[in-house]
Scaffold this motif. Structure first.
Motif, PDB file in Angstrom:
ATOM      1  N   VAL A 133       0.844  -1.209   0.000  1.00  0.00           N
ATOM      2  CA  VAL A 133       0.000   0.000   0.000  1.00  0.00           C
ATOM      3  C   VAL A 133       0.877   1.256   0.000  1.00  0.00           C
ATOM      4  CG1 VAL A 133      -1.585   1.344   1.435  1.00  0.00           C
ATOM      5  CG2 VAL A 133      -2.003  -1.103   1.061  1.00  0.00           C
ATOM      6  N   GLN A 134       1.871   1.278   0.880  1.00  0.00           N
ATOM      7  CA  GLN A 134       2.706   2.483   0.986  1.00  0.00           C
ATOM      8  C   GLN A 134       3.611   2.669  -0.230  1.00  0.00           C
ATOM      9  OE1 GLN A 134       4.230   3.147   5.260  1.00  0.00           O
ATOM     10  NE2 GLN A 134       3.777   0.966   5.216  1.00  0.00           N
ATOM     11  N   LEU A 135       4.195   1.573  -0.710  1.00  0.00           N
ATOM     12  CA  LEU A 135       5.125   1.690  -1.843  1.00  0.00           C
ATOM     13  C   LEU A 135       4.385   1.983  -3.145  1.00  0.00           C
ATOM     14  CD1 LEU A 135       7.489  -1.236  -0.820  1.00  0.00           C
ATOM     15  CD2 LEU A 135       8.112   1.199  -0.880  1.00  0.00           C
ATOM     16  N   ALA A 136       3.150   1.490  -3.278  1.00  0.00           N
ATOM     17  CA  ALA A 136       2.345   1.812  -4.464  1.00  0.00           C
ATOM     18  C   ALA A 136       2.011   3.301  -4.457  1.00  0.00           C
ATOM     19  CB  ALA A 136       1.074   0.972  -4.496  1.00  0.00           C
ATOM     20  N   ALA A 137       1.676   3.837  -3.274  1.00  0.00           N
ATOM     21  CA  ALA A 137       1.374   5.269  -3.174  1.00  0.00           C
ATOM     22  C   ALA A 137       2.605   6.104  -3.530  1.00  0.00           C
ATOM     23  CB  ALA A 137       0.884   5.592  -1.765  1.00  0.00           C
ATOM     24  N   LEU A 138       3.783   5.648  -3.113  1.00  0.00           N
ATOM     25  CA  LEU A 138       5.010   6.382  -3.461  1.00  0.00           C
ATOM     26  C   LEU A 138       5.240   6.397  -4.971  1.00  0.00           C
ATOM     27  CD1 LEU A 138       7.444   5.200  -0.614  1.00  0.00           C
ATOM     28  CD2 LEU A 138       6.563   7.520  -0.959  1.00  0.00           C
ATOM     29  N   ARG A 139       4.717   5.379  -5.666  1.00  0.00           N
ATOM     30  CA  ARG A 139       4.814   5.350  -7.147  1.00  0.00           C
ATOM     31  C   ARG A 139       3.698   6.159  -7.804  1.00  0.00           C
ATOM     32  NH1 ARG A 139       7.072  -0.226  -9.566  1.00  0.00           N
ATOM     33  NH2 ARG A 139       8.650  -0.679  -8.009  1.00  0.00           N
ATOM     34  N   GLY A 140       2.792   6.719  -7.009  1.00  0.00           N
ATOM     35  CA  GLY A 140       1.716   7.535  -7.569  1.00  0.00           C
ATOM     36  C   GLY A 140       0.464   6.757  -7.912  1.00  0.00           C
ATOM     37  N   ALA A 141       0.361   5.505  -7.429  1.00  0.00           N
ATOM     38  CA  ALA A 141      -0.817   4.685  -7.738  1.00  0.00           C
ATOM     39  C   ALA A 141      -1.904   4.884  -6.682  1.00  0.00           C
ATOM     40  CB  ALA A 141      -0.417   3.212  -7.789  1.00  0.00           C
ATOM     41  N   GLN A 142      -3.151   4.624  -7.093  1.00  0.00           N
ATOM     42  CA  GLN A 142      -4.298   4.603  -6.179  1.00  0.00           C
ATOM     43  C   GLN A 142      -4.510   3.146  -5.763  1.00  0.00           C
ATOM     44  OE1 GLN A 142      -6.324   6.919  -4.844  1.00  0.00           O
ATOM     45  NE2 GLN A 142      -7.561   5.305  -3.879  1.00  0.00           N
ATOM     46  N   VAL A 143      -4.711   2.894  -4.463  1.00  0.00           N
ATOM     47  CA  VAL A 143      -4.839   1.512  -3.994  1.00  0.00           C
ATOM     48  C   VAL A 143      -6.240   1.232  -3.461  1.00  0.00           C
ATOM     49  CG1 VAL A 143      -4.009  -0.219  -2.346  1.00  0.00           C
ATOM     50  CG2 VAL A 143      -2.383   1.372  -3.412  1.00  0.00           C
ATOM     51  N   ILE A 144      -6.839   0.144  -3.949  1.00  0.00           N
ATOM     52  CA  ILE A 144      -8.065  -0.416  -3.377  1.00  0.00           C
ATOM     53  C   ILE A 144      -7.605  -1.609  -2.536  1.00  0.00           C
ATOM     54  CG2 ILE A 144     -10.375  -1.315  -3.851  1.00  0.00           C
ATOM     55  CD1 ILE A 144      -9.794   1.450  -5.172  1.00  0.00           C
ATOM     56  N   ALA A 145      -7.931  -1.593  -1.236  1.00  0.00           N
ATOM     57  CA  ALA A 145      -7.291  -2.509  -0.287  1.00  0.00           C
ATOM     58  C   ALA A 145      -8.311  -3.407   0.387  1.00  0.00           C
ATOM     59  CB  ALA A 145      -6.549  -1.684   0.775  1.00  0.00           C
ATOM     60  N   THR A 146      -8.229  -4.744   0.180  1.00  0.00           N
ATOM     61  CA  THR A 146      -9.174  -5.608   0.893  1.00  0.00           C
ATOM     62  C   THR A 146      -8.624  -5.940   2.274  1.00  0.00           C
ATOM     63  OG1 THR A 146      -8.485  -7.896   0.376  1.00  0.00           O
ATOM     64  CG2 THR A 146      -9.693  -6.698  -1.345  1.00  0.00           C
ATOM     65  N   ALA A 147      -9.528  -5.888   3.262  1.00  0.00           N
ATOM     66  CA  ALA A 147      -9.143  -6.147   4.659  1.00  0.00           C
ATOM     67  C   ALA A 147     -10.411  -6.309   5.473  1.00  0.00           C
ATOM     68  CB  ALA A 147      -8.328  -4.984   5.215  1.00  0.00           C
ATOM     69  N   SER A 148     -10.274  -6.848   6.685  1.00  0.00           N
ATOM     70  CA  SER A 148     -11.410  -6.883   7.608  1.00  0.00           C
ATOM     71  C   SER A 148     -11.669  -5.450   8.094  1.00  0.00           C
ATOM     72  CB  SER A 148     -11.113  -7.815   8.778  1.00  0.00           C
ATOM     73  OG  SER A 148      -9.934  -7.400   9.428  1.00  0.00           O
ATOM     74  N   GLU A 149     -12.909  -5.222   8.548  1.00  0.00           N
ATOM     75  CA  GLU A 149     -13.305  -3.834   8.835  1.00  0.00           C
ATOM     76  C   GLU A 149     -12.466  -3.179   9.913  1.00  0.00           C
ATOM     77  OE1 GLU A 149     -17.587  -3.436   9.221  1.00  0.00           O
ATOM     78  OE2 GLU A 149     -17.760  -4.305   7.212  1.00  0.00           O
ATOM     79  N   LYS A 150     -11.993  -3.970  10.869  1.00  0.00           N
ATOM     80  CA  LYS A 150     -11.211  -3.362  11.959  1.00  0.00           C
ATOM     81  C   LYS A 150      -9.901  -2.746  11.465  1.00  0.00           C
ATOM     82  CE  LYS A 150      -9.012  -7.721  13.429  1.00  0.00           C
ATOM     83  NZ  LYS A 150      -9.473  -8.559  12.318  1.00  0.00           N
ATOM     84  N   ARG A 151      -9.459  -3.090  10.254  1.00  0.00           N
ATOM     85  CA  ARG A 151      -8.204  -2.550   9.715  1.00  0.00           C
ATOM     86  C   ARG A 151      -8.435  -1.414   8.716  1.00  0.00           C
ATOM     87  NH1 ARG A 151      -4.007  -5.759  10.702  1.00  0.00           N
ATOM     88  NH2 ARG A 151      -3.018  -3.750  11.014  1.00  0.00           N
ATOM     89  N   HIS A 152      -9.707  -1.053   8.479  1.00  0.00           N
ATOM     90  CA  HIS A 152      -9.986  -0.040   7.451  1.00  0.00           C
ATOM     91  C   HIS A 152      -9.414   1.328   7.804  1.00  0.00           C
ATOM     92  CE1 HIS A 152     -13.462  -2.197   5.127  1.00  0.00           C
ATOM     93  NE2 HIS A 152     -12.436  -2.976   5.340  1.00  0.00           N
ATOM     94  N   GLY A 153      -9.469   1.682   9.104  1.00  0.00           N
ATOM     95  CA  GLY A 153      -8.988   3.002   9.515  1.00  0.00           C
ATOM     96  C   GLY A 153      -7.524   3.194   9.151  1.00  0.00           C
TER      97      GLY A 153
END
Ligand code: NAP
Length: 314
Positions: free
Chosen positions: A162-182
């Motif tokens: 997630v962090q390294l994709a953002a550093l490349r300028g990408a938008q990330v859609i991230a699957t996770a359980s709800e407690k990790r969404h924040g």
């Protein structure tokens, strides 16, 4: 002598033991390290669970692939990727075998400098997940403007992706359980709950489509949703589904038929240390355990309840 963790039999964490092992003087091209922290990864439990076979000749099995500590001795010609290594250097060792130990002797080529701003647990937990994330992003050519779907984004590898994709300028859609969404939102990603209906939920948050899909989970859902959303199979990669190669997607890592990516992963280490040192990449820690409590640490890893990286302290 030093203490080292071994698996004495194949199975669960009840088979882990701390034993005394000799620490040889470093030979040509080698360094000795007094270890201050060792990173725990899912692979560490898989190697004695029997995922890669149960050959009795492989026992007792040393564990751990990454550690951080201080160089205590160097052999002749001890030169790492950043130049000569010296006694007193604070370093990260990756990729090494048997990293769960109080002292290690390893090739200098596997040692990079620890940024001063990084504490020992963060340093020990940076490289395996970080280098895997770089391999995933490089293999699928993630670049500025891409929309990337990450299955399993809240785990150790996922938070790096997630962090390294953002550093490349990408938008990330991230699957996770709800407690990790924040946490994922804080990192700039768009979180989506995994499970039935995932395909529709991803389409709803990414109406312009998905360019790249990265599977860090290895289940049917991750594969099927990825194939449905990304037309170019060269831009789908998995690190956890070693049966998926027949679909034409990229299978990365140490499994059968996979691309180990040794060069890209080794080359990723110095830039990863630089990013972690300047704060543009954060290692999210979950829990630390004394080395002697390795079985408890592995039970937490296996439970799936860890909220970040687990680290052992010799
Ligand atoms: N091939 C390679 O080179 C390579 C390298 C590193 C790791 N791996 C493998 O990659 C996998 C992930 O490693 P890791 O270190 O990131 O593990 P981890 O830190 O233990 O994280 C696993 C994550 O999976 C999430 N999860 C569980 N079920 C899920 C599902 N159905 N859909 C989406 N997310 C789900 C959990 O998130 P929630 O808490 O949000 O449920 C958890 O955070 C492991 O199997 C590991 O062995 C392979």
């Amino acid at each position: 002598m030093t203490s080292a963790v071994v698996a004495t039999a194949y199975g669960g964490p009840e088979n882990l033991a701390l034993i005394d092992v000799a620490v040889p003087a470093p030979g040509p091209g080698e360094v000795a390290i007094s270890v201050l922290a060792c990173g725990v990864n899912p692979i560490d439990t898989k190697v004695y669970r029997g995922d890669f076979g149960t050959d009795p000749a492989g026992l007792p099995k040393r564990l751990g692939f990454e550690a951080a500590g201080v160089v205590t001795a160097v052999g002749p010609g001890a030169v790492g990727p950043e130049g000569p290594v010296a006694v007193g250097d604070e370093v990260i060792a990756f990729r090494v075998t048997g990293a769960y130990a109080g002292d290690l002797v390893v090739p200098a080529s596997e040692v990079v400098r620890k940024p001063a701003s990084l504490d020992w647990p963060q340093a020990a937990a940076l490289m395996l997940t970080g280098a895997t994330a770089v391999h995933l992003l490089t293999a699928t050519a993630v670049a500025d403007g891409d929309t990337v779907l990450v299955h399993g984004a809240s785990g150790g590898v996922g938070l790096m992706v997630v962090q390294l994709a953002a550093l490349r300028g990408a938008q990330v859609i991230a699957t996770a359980s709800e407690k990790r969404h924040g946490l994922l939102e804080e990192l700039g990603a768009e979180p989506v709950t995994y499970g039935p209906g995932l395909l529709d939920r991803v389409r709803a948050v990414a109406p312009d489509g998905i360019d790249v899909a990265l599977d860090l989970i290895g289940n049917d859902e991750a594969l099927e949703v990825s194939l449905a959303l990304v037309a170019d199979r060269e831009r789908i990669a998995t690190i956890a589904n070693f049966a998926a190669g027949s679909t034409g997607i990229k299978v990365l890592g140490g499994g059968p038929g996979a691309d180990p990516g040794d060069e890209v992963r080794a080359a990723a280490r110095v830039p990863l240390a630089r990013h972690a040192g300047d704060g543009s990449l954060v290692v999210h820690l979950g829990a630390t355990f004394p080395l002697a409590e390795v079985a408890e640490a592995h039970r937490l890893q296996l439970s799936g309840r860890a909220t970040g990286k687990i680290v052992l302290l010799p």
